[in-house]
Motif scaffolding. Sequence first.
Motif, short mmCIF file in Angstrom:
data_model
loop_
_atom_site.label_atom_id
_atom_site.label_comp_id
_atom_site.label_asym_id
_atom_site.label_seq_id
_atom_site.Cartn_x
_atom_site.Cartn_y
_atom_site.Cartn_z
N LYS A 6 6.66 -0.46 -13.01
CA LYS A 6 7.43 0.77 -13.32
C LYS A 6 8.36 1.12 -12.16
N LEU A 7 7.93 0.82 -10.95
CA LEU A 7 8.78 1.07 -9.78
C LEU A 7 9.96 0.10 -9.80
N ALA A 8 9.68 -1.15 -10.17
CA ALA A 8 10.75 -2.15 -10.29
C ALA A 8 11.75 -1.73 -11.37
N ALA A 9 11.23 -1.18 -12.47
CA ALA A 9 12.10 -0.72 -13.56
C ALA A 9 12.96 0.46 -13.11
N TRP A 10 12.38 1.33 -12.27
CA TRP A 10 13.15 2.45 -11.70
C TRP A 10 14.32 1.93 -10.87
N ILE A 11 14.07 0.85 -10.09
CA ILE A 11 15.15 0.27 -9.26
C ILE A 11 16.28 -0.20 -10.18
N THR A 12 15.93 -0.93 -11.24
CA THR A 12 16.93 -1.46 -12.18
C THR A 12 17.70 -0.32 -12.83
N ARG A 13 16.96 0.71 -13.28
CA ARG A 13 17.56 1.86 -13.96
C ARG A 13 18.52 2.59 -13.03
N GLU A 18 0.84 -1.21 0.00
CA GLU A 18 0.00 0.00 0.00
C GLU A 18 0.87 1.25 0.00
N ILE A 19 1.96 1.20 0.80
CA ILE A 19 2.90 2.33 0.85
C ILE A 19 3.58 2.51 -0.51
N MET A 20 3.97 1.39 -1.14
CA MET A 20 4.63 1.44 -2.45
C MET A 20 3.68 1.99 -3.53
N LYS A 21 2.38 1.76 -3.33
CA LYS A 21 1.40 2.20 -4.32
C LYS A 21 1.50 3.72 -4.54
N TYR A 22 1.61 4.46 -3.45
CA TYR A 22 1.69 5.92 -3.58
C TYR A 22 3.01 6.35 -4.22
N LEU A 23 4.09 5.63 -3.91
CA LEU A 23 5.37 5.95 -4.53
C LEU A 23 5.33 5.65 -6.03
N ALA A 24 4.72 4.51 -6.39
CA ALA A 24 4.58 4.18 -7.81
C ALA A 24 3.73 5.24 -8.50
N GLY A 25 2.70 5.71 -7.80
CA GLY A 25 1.81 6.73 -8.36
C GLY A 25 2.55 8.03 -8.65
N THR A 26 3.42 8.45 -7.71
CA THR A 26 4.11 9.71 -7.94
C THR A 26 5.23 9.56 -8.97
N LEU A 27 5.82 8.37 -9.07
CA LEU A 27 6.83 8.14 -10.11
C LEU A 27 6.16 8.20 -11.48
N GLY A 28 5.01 7.54 -11.61
CA GLY A 28 4.27 7.54 -12.87
C GLY A 28 5.13 6.98 -14.00
N GLY A 45 7.96 -12.10 2.66
CA GLY A 45 6.57 -11.75 2.38
C GLY A 45 5.99 -12.54 1.22
N ASP A 46 6.86 -13.31 0.55
CA ASP A 46 6.47 -14.12 -0.60
C ASP A 46 5.75 -13.29 -1.66
N PHE A 47 6.44 -12.28 -2.16
CA PHE A 47 5.87 -11.47 -3.24
C PHE A 47 7.02 -10.91 -4.07
N LYS A 48 6.66 -10.41 -5.26
CA LYS A 48 7.66 -9.74 -6.09
C LYS A 48 7.11 -8.34 -6.38
N LEU A 49 7.90 -7.34 -6.07
CA LEU A 49 7.46 -5.95 -6.28
C LEU A 49 7.08 -5.72 -7.75
N GLY A 56 18.67 3.55 -1.52
CA GLY A 56 19.42 2.82 -0.50
C GLY A 56 18.53 1.81 0.20
N LEU A 57 17.26 2.15 0.40
CA LEU A 57 16.32 1.27 1.09
C LEU A 57 16.03 0.03 0.26
N THR A 58 16.21 0.12 -1.08
CA THR A 58 15.86 -1.02 -1.93
C THR A 58 16.82 -2.20 -1.76
#
Lengths: 222, 224
Positions: free
Chosen positions: A184-191, A133-143, A174-178, A162-164
């Motif tokens: 798009k947030l995952a792509a930002w991490i890679t980039r 839920e917290i990541m949702k807002y970050l993904a939203g602002t990254l767009g 948590g048994d999930f994949k971001l 750094g947190l990533t």
Amino acid sequence: MGKDDVKLMTMWASPFCMRVKVALAEKEIAYEEIQENDLLTCKSDLLLKSNPVHKQVPVLFHDDKPICESTNIITYLDEAFPAKPLFPECAYGRSRARFWADYIDCKVHPAGRAIWSTKEKDEVEAAKNNFLEIMKYLAGTLGDKDYFNGDKFGFVDILLIGLTTWFPAYEKYGDFKLEDHYPKLAAWITRSWARETVSESLTSPEKITNLVIMLRKMHGLE
Amino acid sequence: MPAIEDSGVVVLGWWVSMFTTRVRIALAEKGISYEYIEEDIPNKSPLLLKHNPIYKKVPVLIHKGKPICESLIIVQYIHETWKEGYPLLPSDPFLKSQAAFWADYIDKHIYQVVKLTWDSKGEEMQKRVEEFLGYLKVLERELGEKPYFNGESFGFVDMALICYYSHIIGFGKIGNFSVEKDTPKLFAWATQCMKRESVSMTLADPNKIYELLIEIRKKNGLED
């Protein structure tokens, strides 16, 4: 010691230290690193003297003057060393950057810790959902932008990247994949990791995950 | 017809909120005119929910239609946008970083005064009063012999702390401590701050805050 003598007191696993290292690299500021190796049982005299209030790393020393709290340190660096600015130019853009910095600092790391610091299934599930839920807002602002700062890697990107290093540990327990939830947030991490300033400043996620496994064993969770 | 928030400066606030007070002190110090809209908490207006969708909290400053949230961020925005007039922050980067550090300390530790008055009593309350006094004493040491946290003139950290004062006084009555006796330097500092019009015209009436705290404590079964 001459003018612009910069030292940074760090601990290898701290994402808050890592983000300052990224900022220093992005701004091409030379510095000496002083590593605290044992924060759990024995903090050095220098740390206790230079951060008597919180007794925490990172601490930056600029010509022997200590500055504490990572977001505060990075803001200070951007003002004391104006070349290669990390903040947007306009006041409104800066206020938005500070808003997301505050959001990241208040929410991301505690939410992630809640995932791996329990073995109760329903607590893990609730913690995972809260994190997403917290990541949702970050993904939203990254767009669709390349970076939170727009075309250029900047302040908010530095605070989050750094947190990533801890994210693979959250995903493991948590048994999930971001990327399944916020590609798009995952792509930002890679980039961002493709930047030398980032890959050379951050501890490897494998090392962090091994630390989490060790911490879980210490607390009887493995 | 243009929306109210598109014209000039608007503040969405609540008289109880120390963070609203903080922003209003900053605007007053700068001599900036603004439209003030009192929110009917907990019935939050569509305007508030539109301009602060993540936290849904006051204060929100709306400048030329754009919202700025979080009081310390708002004060920094005011400082950077209206460069003339009273300086809200030091210009030296190191002094600015020190101001930011202490403002952050205040919000981490002094904000708990709100929760303490709403949800504890008896022995637990007394334990937490001791802890709270500990934080006030750290701030007192930081103030030292200076008239203000900012030195000779009222500044960012002074603004960050004085906005809590009515709540601290109210809490003192409930938790049985006295700022005047327990932290005399802070008492002298607060008295000095309250001579400023920006503070005296904006700070909530401590008696009204105390009455509200008692009402909330009664609802939570903490008072007879």
